[in-house]
Scaffold this active site. Structure first.
Site, PDB file in Angstrom:
ATOM      1  CG  ASN A 100      -1.852  -1.135   1.295  1.00 18.08           C
ATOM      2  OD1 ASN A 100      -2.142  -1.772   0.287  1.00 18.08           O
ATOM      3  ND2 ASN A 100      -2.352  -1.427   2.475  1.00 18.08           N
ATOM      4  CG  HIS A 130      14.768  20.956  -7.623  1.00 20.02           C
ATOM      5  ND1 HIS A 130      13.955  20.164  -6.849  1.00 20.02           N
ATOM      6  CD2 HIS A 130      15.960  20.981  -6.977  1.00 20.02           C
ATOM      7  CE1 HIS A 130      14.618  19.751  -5.777  1.00 20.02           C
ATOM      8  NE2 HIS A 130      15.837  20.232  -5.832  1.00 20.02           N
TER       9      HIS A 130
END
Length: 200
Positions: A100, A130
């Site tokens: 999960n 970035h």
């Protein structure tokens, strides 16, 4: 042709995406986006699955236009996942499962081998999203070998190769390559000792 099946307890429709021979099963509360021609392989992928008596959480599996996902074996991604493969990037899956709340962000290439076990709340990223002045490239491929076990809340960052048979301890932040058959732990992760793990 890739066929996408709704595996909700009461399926209201069977959806189809026309790509290759890959079978994709989408569970309840799963957002699935597979542009034409974006998938390949002869395997089977289940997205958004839940354990017995568990609940479905919102799940996303998105391939941007020009992205590619191949599956060679049977791979299961459990509920609450957040998987994004960006334009021009490649995600290759062998066999195994991710528990999960997997977060997987692929901007260049992520390769996951066969017989891989990924615990809950694991993050795998091949990008910083970035540029940093004087730093490494923004994206670097991630490769996870065969029969690898990744523990709960581990983080696998860009440019990492995890060798066959290795184990990543819970909560580890992996920033460097992991040799085959070794256990790593810590922040940042360091090699502790040889390990051999077996399924229950």
């Amino acid at each position: 042709m890739t066929k996408v099946y709704d595996i909700a307890p009461v399926a209201t429709a069977i959806n189809a995406a026309r790509n290759g021979r890959l079978l994709v099963y989408a569970a309840r509360r799963t957002r699935l986006r597979l542009p034409r021609g974006s998938t390949g392989g002869r395997g089977r992928l289940v997205v958004g699955a839940r354990w017995d008596d568990g609940a479905f959480a919102p799940s996303q599996f998105v391939l941007r236009p020009g992205a590619r996902c191949t599956v060679d074996g049977r791979f299961r991604i459990h509920t609450g996942c957040f998987v994004f493969v960006e334009r021009g990037a490649r995600l290759a899956l062998g066999s195994g499962y991710a528990n999960n709340f997997l977060t997987l962000d692929c901007a260049e290439e992520i390769v996951i081998g066969h017989d891989v076990a990924i615990a809950d709340h694991v993050t795998i990223r091949d990008t910083d999203d970035h540029h940093i002045t004087g730093g490494r490239p923004m994206t670097l491929p991630v490769r996870i070998g065969d029969h690898v076990w990744i523990g709960t809340r581990a983080i696998i960052l860009k440019g990492v190769t995890i060798g066959d048979g290795a184990m990543v301890a819970a909560g580890a932040v992996v920033t460097r390559d992991v040799p085959p058959g070794m256990l790593v732990a810590g922040v940042p992760a360091r090699v502790l000792r040889p390990v051999c793990w077996h399924d229950r």
